[in-house]
Every structure is written in structure tokens, then in C-alpha cells.
Scaffold this motif. Structure first.
Motif, short mmCIF file in Angstrom:
data_model
loop_
_atom_site.label_atom_id
_atom_site.label_comp_id
_atom_site.label_asym_id
_atom_site.label_seq_id
_atom_site.Cartn_x
_atom_site.Cartn_y
_atom_site.Cartn_z
N GLU A 21 0.83 -1.20 0.00
CA GLU A 21 0.00 0.00 0.00
C GLU A 21 0.87 1.27 0.00
OE1 GLU A 21 -3.27 0.40 -0.14
OE2 GLU A 21 -4.23 -1.44 0.58
N MET A 22 1.98 1.21 0.74
CA MET A 22 2.86 2.38 0.85
C MET A 22 3.82 2.52 -0.33
SD MET A 22 3.96 2.12 4.88
CE MET A 22 2.77 2.28 6.22
N GLY A 23 3.87 1.53 -1.21
CA GLY A 23 4.77 1.59 -2.35
C GLY A 23 6.21 1.24 -2.00
N LEU A 24 6.42 0.59 -0.85
CA LEU A 24 7.78 0.19 -0.47
C LEU A 24 8.25 -1.00 -1.30
CD1 LEU A 24 7.53 0.52 3.42
CD2 LEU A 24 8.70 2.06 1.85
N VAL A 25 7.32 -1.81 -1.76
CA VAL A 25 7.62 -2.93 -2.65
C VAL A 25 6.56 -2.97 -3.74
CG1 VAL A 25 8.83 -4.34 -0.94
CG2 VAL A 25 6.36 -4.51 -1.15
N ASN A 26 6.85 -3.67 -4.82
CA ASN A 26 5.91 -3.79 -5.93
C ASN A 26 5.28 -5.18 -5.95
OD1 ASN A 26 6.48 -1.16 -6.98
ND2 ASN A 26 8.36 -1.97 -7.90
N ALA A 27 4.01 -5.22 -6.27
CA ALA A 27 3.29 -6.49 -6.35
C ALA A 27 3.69 -7.27 -7.59
CB ALA A 27 1.79 -6.23 -6.35
N LYS A 28 3.61 -8.60 -7.47
CA LYS A 28 3.84 -9.49 -8.60
C LYS A 28 2.52 -10.21 -8.91
CE LYS A 28 8.68 -10.15 -7.31
NZ LYS A 28 9.73 -11.11 -6.91
N ASP A 29 2.49 -10.93 -9.99
CA ASP A 29 1.28 -11.66 -10.35
C ASP A 29 1.00 -12.79 -9.36
OD1 ASP A 29 0.75 -10.09 -12.51
OD2 ASP A 29 1.68 -11.43 -13.97
N ASP A 30 -0.27 -12.95 -9.01
CA ASP A 30 -0.78 -14.05 -8.20
C ASP A 30 -0.36 -13.96 -6.72
OD1 ASP A 30 -2.11 -15.11 -10.41
OD2 ASP A 30 -0.33 -16.23 -11.00
N VAL A 31 0.92 -14.16 -6.44
CA VAL A 31 1.41 -14.13 -5.05
C VAL A 31 2.68 -13.31 -5.00
CG1 VAL A 31 2.28 -15.48 -3.11
CG2 VAL A 31 0.40 -16.38 -4.49
N THR A 32 2.75 -12.41 -4.02
CA THR A 32 3.95 -11.60 -3.82
C THR A 32 4.65 -12.02 -2.53
OG1 THR A 32 3.03 -9.70 -5.01
CG2 THR A 32 4.87 -9.27 -3.52
#
Length: 366
Positions: free
Chosen positions: A108-119
Motif C-alpha cells: 500500500e505504501m509503495g515500499l515494494v511492488n506487487a507481482k502476479d498471483d502471489v507476492t
């Protein structure tokens, strides 16, 4: 303009909830940070009426996140336990339930980026040095909160947050058995002092004249038990090398009894001056480790598994929690990792305000 605005997320993590901040949005100095958190939560009043605390220890918890300074980790998680009725903050422990919300909050804070399906997000618990791998649901690269996973103590269901804890042995004291004994007697009660994710003093409920299946309300009203327990906890803290723990929430206290509802063992967990309504994630790891270790106060209360990994089902005051323990039993008990599944949900976001007299900084004010 007499107040300082601080951006935050308000999240439920496991069976706890509280504000989640970026660490760089708060004071660096710990004394000043404590004053800010006391103001944010409304500490010092039973209802936390002048803050956003919920009037219980499980709702006056704070998570502070930042890009990790550890090469292994993605995110650093710094935890604070804010007192409900006293203007006090404890930075010594960590919290596994609030940890459940760290990976979603980091996204939510943008500290990491999401990946497809599972991060997968690697988290370093700053307070204790524990390393945790969190896996969250991110279908099509979008963070999902809805799901079918249920946990005791939380109504409804949500998306699972899978947590794998590593490096939690001796997290606070540096030793699996801080007093170097599997059992010792304090105040006429046999206890095991153990440090796995959370330093704990663990005893058999029957030795206090309890069944170990009492409700939270029954235990909280038993003032004689709490008085006796606190004396044992304080003495155990000294023997564990933790000094005077009379004003610290650690070590925590736990009770064990035989399971009644198909679990591995029954437990009650204390925070420590009242009974936890469910079960702490960190405490669950310590209690499960105690249950599996021969020679502890858990002897005779369960049939121990010698196969690893093994699932330990703890029966607590509101249901059960499963702890998957990966261990080596060739030379005593050696914990490798502990896995749990929790859930989390974002409840609100925006700004929380503290008076300029507490802290003034060049950010948006109101």
C-alpha cells in the motif's frame, strides 16, 4: 494551525489492529517518538478517548515500516507496544499479529511492488532481528484482501497471509533457554523460561489450581492468580538476564494444559497484565516449541511428534491456531522455522494528528 499531520494506514493484522506508519514520517529520537505514539493512541485513558487506540493492549499497537537496511530483507518492521492506561511505550518486543499486516501495508505504501498471483516479501523485525517471509495474494498484480481464510478471534474470512519465521531462537535474550534450564521452580511453581520469537515464562495451569480452559473473563477476574503470576514473572525476568521487568511487557507468561477439543495442547497467554483474548503469533511459536521440547513443563500434557515438520494445534481462549514447526531433534530440540497463516485488512488511511506541543514538523497541519 496547532496540530501536526502524520500520514498513516489503519489496519487489522491477525487479531490485533493499529496504525501503520512509514518510519521516516516519525521522529528519529525514541523518546520523542514515544511521546508522539502516546498522543496518537490516546494512551493514559482506559478508553483511549483522545486518540485512535481501542482501549485494549491488542488495539494499541504500532507498526513502522521502511526500506530494509539488511541485504536479505525488503522491508524493515519496527514495532511499538503502547500502554492503554499508562503513558508508556515498549520498544523491546515485536508482534506477529501486527506483522500479518506488514506485507500488505508495504504494498500500500509503495515500499515494494506487487507481482502476479502471489507476492513474497522478506521482512526484518527490527526489534528482535527475526527474519520473516510473508506471502500475500496479489492476483493480476493487485493486492487482495477478500478470501476464504478464517482465523479464530476475527469474524468472517479474508485472503491468507502466509508467514514463515526464521532466526527467532533467542530473539531477545540470545538463548533458547535463557536461564540454561529446561525447568526451574520459582515461588513454588515449576516453570520453563524459553525465548523463541518472544521470551516467555511457561507453567502448568494445574499448578495454580486452574484447569487451563478458563475464559478470558474468568482469568482476568482472578486477581490472586495475577498477583502470584507477576511475582514469578519478575523473578524469571532476572534469571533470564532481562533485569527488572516490572514495567516491561516481556517476558510474557503462558499456561499449558491438556487439550480438550482435538488440538495438541491447551494454552492461555498473558500480555502480561491481562489475558490475551486469542493468541499472539510470537507467543504461539514459543508455546509450540515448549510443547515439543522434552523435559519442559509440557511433559505429560501431549503426545509429542518426532517428525519434522509437524503441525502443533494450540487451543486458546477463542479457538485454535496452527503452528507448523520445522525442527531438528537429533540433539535436543533445535527450531529451524515456524510457519503460520493469518489474515489482514486495511481499515482506513489518511492523516492522524498530534498537537504541536508534542511534535512540530514541516508537514501539512490543521
Amino acid at each position: 494551525m496547532s496540530q501536526t499531520a502524520i500520514p498513516f494506514l489503519f489496519m487489522r493484522g491477525g487479531t490485533s489492529r493499529g496504525p501503520y506508519f512509514r518510519r521516516d514520517d516519525l521522529p528519529e529520537d525514541l523518546d520523542q517518538l514515544a511521546e508522539v505514539l502516546i498522543a496518537v493512541l490516546g494512551s493514559g485513558h482506559a478508553l483511549n478517548i483522545d486518540g485512535i487506540g481501542g482501549g485494549a493492549a491488542v488495539t494499541t499497537k504500532v507498526a513502522m515500516l521502511s526500506p530494509s537496511e539488511d541485504e536479505w530483507a525488503d522491508v524493515d518492521y519496527f514495532f511499538a507496544q503502547v500502554s492503554v492506561t499508562e503513558k508508556r511505550v515498549d520498544f523491546k518486543p515485536t508482534c506477529g499479529n501486527i506483522m500479518s499486516g506488514v506485507a500488505p501495508a508495504a504494498l500500500e505504501m509503495g515500499l515494494v511492488n506487487a507481482k502476479d498471483d502471489v507476492t513474497e516479501i522478506k521482512i526484518r523485525a527490527v526489534n528482535t532481528g527475526a527474519r520473516v517471509i510473508a506471502k500475500v495474494q496479489t492476483p493480476n498484480g493487485q493486492l487482495a484482501y477478500a478470501g476464504e481464510t478464517e482465523i479464530a478471534g476475527v469474524p468472517g474470512s479474508a485472503a491468507p497471509v502466509q508467514l514463515t519465521f526464521m532466526g527467532v531462537v533467542g530473539s531477545s535474550t540470545g538463548a533458547f533457554l535463557p536461564s540454561d534450564k529446561l525447568q526451574e521452580n520459582i515461588g513454588g511453581i515449576d516453570v520453563t523460561c524459553m525465548d523463541v520469537a518472544m521470551p516467555m515464562v511457561i507453567a502448568r495451569a494445574q499448578d495454580f489450581g486452574l484447569t487451563g480452559h478458563e475464559s478470558v473473563q474468568e482469568l482476568d477476574s482472578n486477581l490472586d492468580f495475577f498477583k502470584r503470576m507477576e511475582g514469578i514473572r519478575i523473578e524469571a525476568g532476572k534469571r533470564m538476564g532481562m533485569g527488572d521487568v516490572s514495567k516491561s511487557v516481556t517476558p510474557k507468561f503462558g499456561l499449558l494444559a491438556k487439550a480438550q477439543n482435538g488440538g495438541s495442547i491447551a494454552v492461555r497467554y498473558f500480555m502480561p497484565w491481562n489475558t490475551h483474548p486469542t493468541m499472539a503469533v510470537t507467543g504461539a511459536q514459543c508455546l509450540a516449541s515448549c510443547a515439543l521440547t522434552p523435559g519442559t513443563v509440557a511433559d505429560g500434557l501431549l503426545a509429542r511428534s518426532h517428525e519434522s515438520p509437524t503441525n502443533v494445534v494450540l487451543e486458546h481462549a477463542a479457538g485454535t491456531i496452527d503452528v507448523l514447526i520445522d525442527f531438528d531433534a537429533n540433539n535436543g530440540f533445535n527450531l529451524k522455522a515456524a510457519g503460520l497463516v493469518r489474515t489482514a485488512r486495511k481499515l482506513a488511511d489518511g492523516f492522524v494528528y498530534v498537537p504541536h506541543t508534542i511534535w512540530s514538523q514541516p508537514k501539512e497541519t490543521a
